[in-house]
Enzyme design. Structure first.
Site, PDB file in Angstrom:
ATOM      1  N   SER A  84     114.099 -54.173  36.310  1.00  0.00           N
ATOM      2  CA  SER A  84     115.197 -54.278  37.269  1.00  0.00           C
ATOM      3  C   SER A  84     115.901 -55.623  37.105  1.00  0.00           C
ATOM      4  O   SER A  84     116.429 -55.916  36.038  1.00  0.00           O
ATOM      5  CB  SER A  84     114.668 -54.068  38.692  1.00  0.00           C
ATOM      6  N   GLU A 129     115.906 -43.026  39.728  1.00  0.00           N
ATOM      7  CA  GLU A 129     116.013 -44.428  40.102  1.00  0.00           C
ATOM      8  C   GLU A 129     116.456 -44.650  41.555  1.00  0.00           C
ATOM      9  O   GLU A 129     115.874 -45.437  42.293  1.00  0.00           O
ATOM     10  CB  GLU A 129     117.012 -45.134  39.172  1.00  0.00           C
ATOM     11  N   HIS A 139     112.718 -45.763  41.277  1.00  0.00           N
ATOM     12  CA  HIS A 139     112.810 -47.140  40.782  1.00  0.00           C
ATOM     13  C   HIS A 139     111.495 -47.870  41.056  1.00  0.00           C
ATOM     14  O   HIS A 139     110.975 -47.824  42.170  1.00  0.00           O
ATOM     15  CB  HIS A 139     113.962 -47.837  41.499  1.00  0.00           C
TER      16      HIS A 139
END
Length: 478
Positions: free
Chosen positions: A218, A343, A406
């Site tokens: 990320s 995600e 995510h």
């Protein structure tokens, strides 16, 4: 000699007493390494030696708050490196609902530290093992390289590599844009200082300073990629691992970041042409509270952009990634990148957008997946390899409908299932999940070691040419 504790007594032959002394036993269990600022004593954990909480820069307090990272003054004697240092000051993570909560452990004083895991035998004889420097995510506003989520022992043993994780300044302390007082992408400058520390010191831990992979997830993926293309740090990076990078979220425009800074100072009640002294005198809790208020005021449905994050043209971010890739900034580097299957569910799991699966899918494609495809396609056209994955394992049970959300791959990369006891994104763990962790972590560790995610016991993984070459990790079969 690197890795040898000169304070340890020499082993001598004994007649009739084969046992070792307590001092010698401590030297076996608590290895000592000399760094450029002083010696550190780690711990032996199975076949891996761990050194936690090593300062790579001076504490960013007093006059050093809102200033670029400064060289640590060093210490005398041997510094205990059994425990991680405090996190950088931060508020609660936006993803606690899916990852599980963390007990606050931050302290501005002493937060600029890193952690090293190395195969125990590498400390003696200058092994020169490849190095993975892995940066945590958290939207540039939360996280810590010292958390047990990111323990590097398993990866170090799995790939016979040296693993480094690190803290960097977050939120207003790391990304408030006030260049007139020296504040600009300070968190990114911290990350560059980590690479500088690795270059100077990692050989003492058995690592090869010329075989460094910058990796992360990320915000950490965005950071690793930026370090690899920035002229000031690119020569310190040989390979890149980018997990779920927010490619659809470009660095902030300087004018926009300056406006955010003005609004932030207004919330703090700071006026005048030189806000530096007031910012450095305020309690850090005031700085964090104003940041949370500003983030709430600027929140927009469907947006995942933090209120403060790297600014284009500032330190560490000289060019947009598309321009850098097209200009060949990564041509001399190995590249592995990927996404999870779902995600965006992490950002909308508990909000009104939770049922809007199609909307989340489209947003996830725009923010995460399109950039992966664009980067890999550009590499393929240039005749350069890029290995691409998609992580699709879903939790069971999955009451929030997260799917492969995510951050879902993190427990599988680091093999730290026990560190996520309350994480809906993980769910129940079975033997198949441990096999998946060996496959996923093994492939990424192999890449950090050799530049290829292929190796003994690993399924074949072709470089990207078409979408059919994307390696899926979602079953118990490696």
């Amino acid at each position: 000699m690197p890795g040898v504790d000169r304070a340890c007594p020499e082993k001598t032959a004994r007649r009739g007493r084969p046992e070792v002394t307590s001092d010698e036993q401590d030297c076996v269990q608590r290895p000592v390494v000399a760094t450029g600022r002083g010696r550190v004593r780690g711990t032996a954990e199975g076949g891996v030696a761990a050194f936690r909480g090593i300062p790579y820069a001076a504490s960013p307090v007093g006059a050093l708050r809102f200033a670029p990272p400064a060289r640590h003054p060093g210490w005398s004697g041997v510094r205990d490196a059994a425990h991680a240092g405090p996190s950088a000051p931060q508020g609660p993570s936006r993803l606690e609902a899916v990852m599980g909560p963390r007990v606050p452990d931050w302290d501005e004083d002493g937060c600029l530290t890193l952690n090293v895991w190395t195969p125990a035998g590498a400390l003696h004889g200058g092994a020169g093992l490849p190095v993975l420097v892995w940066f945590h995510g958290g939207g540039f506003s939360s996280g810590s390289g010292g958390w047990d989520w990111y323990d590097g022992a398993r990866l170090a043993a799995l790939g016979r590599i040296v693993v480094v994780t690190a803290n960097y300044r977050l939120g207003p302390l790391g990304y408030l844009y006030l260049p007139e007082i020296g504040a600009g992408n300070l968190g990114s400058q911290d990350q560059a200082a980590v690479l500088g520390w690795v270059r100077e010191n990692i050989a003492g831990f058995g690592g090869d300073p010329d075989a460094v992979t910058a990796g992360g997830q990320s915000a950490g993926a965005h950071s690793a990629f930026s370090l690899a293309i920035d002229p000031r740090t690119r020569d310190l990076v040989r390979r890149v691992i980018a997990q779920s990078g927010p490619w659809g979220l470009p660095p902030q425009d300087p004018a926009e970041a300056a406006a955010t800074a003005r609004d932030y100072l207004h919330l703090l009640g700071i006026t005048g042409t030189d806000p530096g002294p007031a910012l450095r005198e305020l309690p850090v809790e005031r700085l964090l509270a104003a940041h949370r208020r500003l983030a709430a005021e600027r929140a927009r449905p469907g947006s995942i952009a933090p209120v403060m994050y790297p600014v284009l043209g500032g330190p560490g971010h000289p060019h947009p990634w598309r321009r850098a890739v097209a200009a060949g900034a990564l041509d001399d580097k190995d590249l592995l990148l990927g996404t999870t299957g779902d995600e965006m569910t992490a950002f909308h799991a508990l909000g009104p957008a939770a049922p809007a699966t199609r909307l989340a899918d489209r947003a996830g494609d725009r923010v995460f997946q399109r950039g992966v495809t664009a980067i890999a396609t550009a590499r393929a056209r240039q005749g350069l390899p890029a290995h691409v994955y998609r992580f699709t394992r879903r939790p069971a049970p999955d009451p929030l409908g997260l799917g492969a959300t995510h951050c879902a791959e993190l427990p599988f990369l680091h093999g730290t299932f026990d560190a996520y006891p309350d994480a809906p994104m993980l769910g129940a763990v079975d033997p198949g999940d441990h096999a998946l962790a060996r496959a996923f972590g093994g492939a990424l560790a192999a890449f950090a070691a050799t530049g290829s995610p292929n190796g003994p016991g690993l399924a074949p993984w072709r470089p990207y040419r078409t979408p059919a070459d994307v390696r899926e990790f979602g079953t118990a079969r490696p």
